[in-house]
Motif scaffolding. Structure first.
Motif, PDB file in Angstrom:
ATOM      1  N   LEU A  13      20.289  74.439  10.002  1.00 40.29           N
ATOM      2  CA  LEU A  13      21.212  75.190   9.216  1.00 40.29           C
ATOM      3  C   LEU A  13      22.404  74.277   8.413  1.00 40.29           C
ATOM      4  CD1 LEU A  13      21.813  78.529  11.054  1.00 40.29           C
ATOM      5  CD2 LEU A  13      20.269  78.298   9.229  1.00 40.29           C
ATOM      6  N   ALA A  14      22.355  73.027   8.898  1.00 41.49           N
ATOM      7  CA  ALA A  14      23.400  72.158   8.457  1.00 41.49           C
ATOM      8  C   ALA A  14      23.063  71.557   7.058  1.00 41.49           C
ATOM      9  CB  ALA A  14      23.703  71.117   9.626  1.00 41.49           C
ATOM     10  N   ASP A  15      22.248  71.861   6.166  1.00 44.34           N
ATOM     11  CA  ASP A  15      21.939  71.491   5.145  1.00 44.34           C
ATOM     12  C   ASP A  15      21.928  72.569   3.976  1.00 44.34           C
ATOM     13  OD1 ASP A  15      20.169  68.977   3.941  1.00 44.34           O
ATOM     14  OD2 ASP A  15      19.641  70.670   2.806  1.00 44.34           O
ATOM     15  N   PRO A  16      22.712  72.231   2.644  1.00 44.80           N
ATOM     16  CA  PRO A  16      22.793  73.482   1.865  1.00 44.80           C
ATOM     17  C   PRO A  16      21.226  73.841   1.052  1.00 44.80           C
ATOM     18  CG  PRO A  16      23.675  71.472   1.050  1.00 44.80           C
ATOM     19  CD  PRO A  16      23.449  71.102   2.352  1.00 44.80           C
ATOM     20  N   ALA A  17      20.599  72.943   1.009  1.00 42.72           N
ATOM     21  CA  ALA A  17      19.286  73.206   0.646  1.00 42.72           C
ATOM     22  C   ALA A  17      18.611  74.068   1.432  1.00 42.72           C
ATOM     23  CB  ALA A  17      18.442  72.128   0.251  1.00 42.72           C
ATOM     24  N   ARG A  19      19.855  76.161   3.622  1.00 43.39           N
ATOM     25  CA  ARG A  19      20.338  77.502   3.860  1.00 43.39           C
ATOM     26  C   ARG A  19      20.095  78.241   2.706  1.00 43.39           C
ATOM     27  NH1 ARG A  19      24.737  74.208   5.333  1.00 43.39           N
ATOM     28  NH2 ARG A  19      26.007  74.671   3.361  1.00 43.39           N
ATOM     29  N   ALA A  20      20.004  77.593   1.362  1.00 45.16           N
ATOM     30  CA  ALA A  20      19.540  78.225   0.202  1.00 45.16           C
ATOM     31  C   ALA A  20      18.099  78.856   0.315  1.00 45.16           C
ATOM     32  CB  ALA A  20      19.577  77.287  -0.986  1.00 45.16           C
ATOM     33  N   ILE A  21      17.422  78.030   0.977  1.00 36.55           N
ATOM     34  CA  ILE A  21      16.041  78.557   1.220  1.00 36.55           C
ATOM     35  C   ILE A  21      15.973  79.727   2.200  1.00 36.55           C
ATOM     36  CG2 ILE A  21      13.846  78.189   2.449  1.00 36.55           C
ATOM     37  CD1 ILE A  21      14.026  75.162   1.646  1.00 36.55           C
ATOM     38  N   ILE A  22      16.829  79.771   3.416  1.00 37.44           N
ATOM     39  CA  ILE A  22      17.014  80.895   4.117  1.00 37.44           C
ATOM     40  C   ILE A  22      17.660  82.259   3.373  1.00 37.44           C
ATOM     41  CG2 ILE A  22      18.452  81.949   6.021  1.00 37.44           C
ATOM     42  CD1 ILE A  22      16.839  79.996   7.222  1.00 37.44           C
ATOM     43  N   PHE A  39      15.125  74.138  -7.288  1.00 34.32           N
ATOM     44  CA  PHE A  39      16.050  72.859  -6.916  1.00 34.32           C
ATOM     45  C   PHE A  39      15.391  71.959  -8.032  1.00 34.32           C
ATOM     46  CE2 PHE A  39      15.618  75.148  -2.864  1.00 34.32           C
ATOM     47  CZ  PHE A  39      16.784  74.923  -2.496  1.00 34.32           C
ATOM     48  N   THR A  40      16.367  70.485  -7.695  1.00 35.55           N
ATOM     49  CA  THR A  40      16.046  69.658  -8.752  1.00 35.55           C
ATOM     50  C   THR A  40      15.227  68.432  -7.972  1.00 35.55           C
ATOM     51  OG1 THR A  40      18.135  68.311  -8.093  1.00 35.55           O
ATOM     52  CG2 THR A  40      18.197  69.950 -10.168  1.00 35.55           C
ATOM     53  N   ILE A  41      15.299  68.602  -6.712  1.00 34.81           N
ATOM     54  CA  ILE A  41      14.366  67.679  -6.015  1.00 34.81           C
ATOM     55  C   ILE A  41      13.047  67.886  -5.949  1.00 34.81           C
ATOM     56  CG2 ILE A  41      16.415  67.303  -4.245  1.00 34.81           C
ATOM     57  CD1 ILE A  41      15.249  69.124  -2.426  1.00 34.81           C
ATOM     58  N   THR A  42      12.241  67.052  -5.512  1.00 32.79           N
ATOM     59  CA  THR A  42      10.726  67.101  -5.578  1.00 32.79           C
ATOM     60  C   THR A  42      10.453  68.186  -4.618  1.00 32.79           C
ATOM     61  OG1 THR A  42      10.399  65.480  -3.699  1.00 32.79           O
ATOM     62  CG2 THR A  42      10.626  64.524  -6.222  1.00 32.79           C
ATOM     63  N   LYS A  43       9.004  68.499  -4.878  1.00 31.05           N
ATOM     64  CA  LYS A  43       8.348  69.723  -3.919  1.00 31.05           C
ATOM     65  C   LYS A  43       8.254  68.914  -2.832  1.00 31.05           C
ATOM     66  CE  LYS A  43       4.104  70.426  -5.076  1.00 31.05           C
ATOM     67  NZ  LYS A  43       2.810  70.598  -5.725  1.00 31.05           N
ATOM     68  N   GLN A  44       7.843  67.450  -2.566  1.00 30.62           N
ATOM     69  CA  GLN A  44       7.491  66.969  -1.247  1.00 30.62           C
ATOM     70  C   GLN A  44       9.048  67.265  -0.358  1.00 30.62           C
ATOM     71  OE1 GLN A  44       6.488  65.834  -4.228  1.00 30.62           O
ATOM     72  NE2 GLN A  44       5.127  64.188  -3.716  1.00 30.62           N
ATOM     73  N   LYS A  48       9.276  69.071   3.175  1.00 32.89           N
ATOM     74  CA  LYS A  48      10.094  68.630   4.176  1.00 32.89           C
ATOM     75  C   LYS A  48      11.027  69.879   5.008  1.00 32.89           C
ATOM     76  CE  LYS A  48       9.568  63.677   3.956  1.00 32.89           C
ATOM     77  NZ  LYS A  48      10.149  62.304   3.928  1.00 32.89           N
ATOM     78  N   HIS A  49      11.851  70.087   3.951  1.00 31.85           N
ATOM     79  CA  HIS A  49      13.032  71.085   4.483  1.00 31.85           C
ATOM     80  C   HIS A  49      12.149  72.191   5.083  1.00 31.85           C
ATOM     81  CE1 HIS A  49      16.552  69.193   3.072  1.00 31.85           C
ATOM     82  NE2 HIS A  49      16.069  69.189   1.846  1.00 31.85           N
ATOM     83  N   ILE A  50      11.013  72.934   4.649  1.00 27.94           N
ATOM     84  CA  ILE A  50      10.570  74.178   5.163  1.00 27.94           C
ATOM     85  C   ILE A  50       9.858  73.594   6.503  1.00 27.94           C
ATOM     86  CG2 ILE A  50       8.669  75.289   4.828  1.00 27.94           C
ATOM     87  CD1 ILE A  50       8.897  75.323   1.581  1.00 27.94           C
ATOM     88  N   GLN A  51       9.423  72.400   6.770  1.00 28.88           N
ATOM     89  CA  GLN A  51       8.932  72.094   7.995  1.00 28.88           C
ATOM     90  C   GLN A  51       9.945  72.180   9.113  1.00 28.88           C
ATOM     91  OE1 GLN A  51       5.975  68.606   8.010  1.00 28.88           O
ATOM     92  NE2 GLN A  51       5.665  68.908   5.930  1.00 28.88           N
ATOM     93  N   VAL A  52      11.273  71.549   8.741  1.00 28.17           N
ATOM     94  CA  VAL A  52      12.259  71.564   9.641  1.00 28.17           C
ATOM     95  C   VAL A  52      12.602  72.951   9.976  1.00 28.17           C
ATOM     96  CG1 VAL A  52      14.790  71.029   9.806  1.00 28.17           C
ATOM     97  CG2 VAL A  52      13.160  69.021   8.549  1.00 28.17           C
ATOM     98  N   LEU A  53      12.887  73.909   8.948  1.00 27.10           N
ATOM     99  CA  LEU A  53      12.975  75.291   9.396  1.00 27.10           C
ATOM    100  C   LEU A  53      12.130  75.748  10.205  1.00 27.10           C
ATOM    101  CD1 LEU A  53      14.185  76.409   5.829  1.00 27.10           C
ATOM    102  CD2 LEU A  53      15.713  76.316   7.969  1.00 27.10           C
ATOM    103  N   GLU A  54      10.784  75.613   9.916  1.00 27.62           N
ATOM    104  CA  GLU A  54       9.660  75.987  10.847  1.00 27.62           C
ATOM    105  C   GLU A  54       9.858  75.467  12.279  1.00 27.62           C
ATOM    106  OE1 GLU A  54       5.682  75.058   9.396  1.00 27.62           O
ATOM    107  OE2 GLU A  54       4.760  76.571  10.636  1.00 27.62           O
TER     108      GLU A  54
END
Lengths: 114, 114
Positions: A13-17, A19-22, A39-44, A48-54
């Motif tokens: 949760l300590a990342d704005p991206a 939290r935006a996904i949440i 997002f402006t960042i890459t799909k990769q 990764k963010h999604i894997q962290v959340l999972e």
DNA sequence: CAAATAATCAACTGATCGGTTGATCAACGA
DNA sequence: TCGTTGATCAACCGATCAGTTGATTATTTG
């Protein structure tokens, strides 16, 4: 809830991206591409963010052909608020107790003066 | 609550030592030395953890001679549960809505069969 | 089968983080 | 005043992290 789980969940949760996904997933489930779109960042990076959340147990994933939709897990969020509330409530109890002591002291003081 | 504040608060909670400090402070205020006592790490490391928690707004500090007691701030914790609950509740609403749709579809199906 | 799409894997970079040691500062007490 | 104590500052080290580019695995569709 184990210590490692809390580490993973809070740092997720300590990342704005993330939290935006949440926030996005709270409205409805979505795929990686859908989540990456704003997002402006890459799909990769989003992947990764999604894997962290999972990994943190905050979201789950299913199979739909070649898509891997993400779903927010409200129970995981509830476990976190549960942890926080334990200590918030304890602290509030302590402060009320302290207020009581102060009030008593003040009362004693009034009596002494009278 | 701004994004930076949430970053700071959640990443402050994403460490078992800092959570232990939170737990300890929920029972009563304490100084750096008192907080450091149960840990094997150095006092300087604990001091850093405390600065992280203070920067995140989760604790406040006062002056008592050469001591700098730490106090847990329940309101800051409440702000965090507030953020989490926003999305947890929204997700639960969505799931209930989905359940309703599925129930309706199932109902239609029963009617079709009769 | 071949082109296209959804998603991930792999390797790398720069930045941040948790921890250490050693020195310093400020307040207290004999 | 001087030694002691509570706490912090500064510099450094190894590990982890967010992000990138480029290649790869599946699945769909023409």
């Amino acid at each position: 809830m184990r210590d490692d789980d809390l580490d993973a969940a809070f740092s997720a949760l300590a990342d704005p991206a993330r939290r935006a996904i949440i926030a996005r997933l709270s409205r409805s489930s979505a795929t990686v591409n859908e989540l990456a779109e704003p997002f402006t960042i890459t799909k990769q990076a989003v992947s990764k963010h999604i894997q962290v959340l999972e990994q943190a147990g905050l979201i789950t994933r299913t199979r739909d052909g070649q898509r891997r939709p993400c779903h927010l897990d409200p129970a995981a969020l509830e476990a976190l608020t549960g942890w926080i509330d334990t200590y918030r409530l304890e602290a509030e109890r302590q402060y009320r107790r302290l207020d009581g002591v102060l009030a008593t002291l003040k009362d004693q003081h009034s009596k002494d003066q009278s």
